[in-house]
Every structure is written in C-alpha cells, then in structure tokens.
Write a protein that holds these residues in place. Structure first.
Motif, PDB file in Angstrom:
ATOM      1  N   GLN A 178      21.574  48.406 -37.561  1.00  0.00           N
ATOM      2  CA  GLN A 178      22.215  48.698 -36.277  1.00  0.00           C
ATOM      3  C   GLN A 178      22.942  50.042 -36.325  1.00  0.00           C
ATOM      4  O   GLN A 178      22.896  50.810 -35.362  1.00  0.00           O
ATOM      5  N   ARG A 192      20.402  52.829 -36.098  1.00  0.00           N
ATOM      6  CA  ARG A 192      19.944  52.999 -34.710  1.00  0.00           C
ATOM      7  C   ARG A 192      20.990  53.725 -33.872  1.00  0.00           C
ATOM      8  O   ARG A 192      20.676  54.619 -33.085  1.00  0.00           O
ATOM      9  N   LEU A 218      28.666  45.445 -38.235  1.00  0.00           N
ATOM     10  CA  LEU A 218      27.302  45.817 -37.873  1.00  0.00           C
ATOM     11  C   LEU A 218      26.440  45.943 -39.124  1.00  0.00           C
ATOM     12  O   LEU A 218      26.916  46.362 -40.181  1.00  0.00           O
TER      13      LEU A 218
END
Length: 66
Positions: free
Chosen positions: A40, A43, A36
């Motif tokens: 990401q 988030r 990732l």
C-alpha cells in the motif's frame, strides 16, 4: 545546479511545514501509516510521484500555470 538546490530547499520547506504547524496531527497521521502494508505504501508513493511528474509536465510544456 542552482535550480536543483533551490528545488530541494523548497521540498524540505514543504515537507517540514506540517510538523511545525500541527505536530500532534502529524503524529496521528504517522501512526496510521505504520499500519499500512509495504504494498500500500509503494502504491501511495507511486501515485504521489505520478502526480508530481504530471504537475511538472503541465507546468513546463503546456503553460497551464503561467
């Protein structure tokens, strides 16, 4: 202070439980996290924090869990 130390202890227990219960699955999951992007991950962390704050709010203010 007693409540804070208790909460930290509970978080550590909950964080460690998957590693004890299913170490192979955790290794696979951690490998997936490595691919990732930082955006990401940021988030995902933000969503987890928001859900945590919401649960704390609901537990303290609304009596939903009592």
């Amino acid at each position: 202070m007693k409540l804070l130390v208790t909460l930290i202890g509970l978080v550590m227990i909950l964080e460690g439980l998957p590693y004890v219960a299913a170490p192979e699955s955790m290794q696979r999951w951690l490998r997936q996290i490595l691919v990732l992007s930082p955006r990401q991950l940021r988030r995902l962390g933000g969503v987890a924090m928001a859900v945590g704050f919401l649960l704390c709010y609901l537990a303290q203010k609304t009596g939903l869990f009592s």
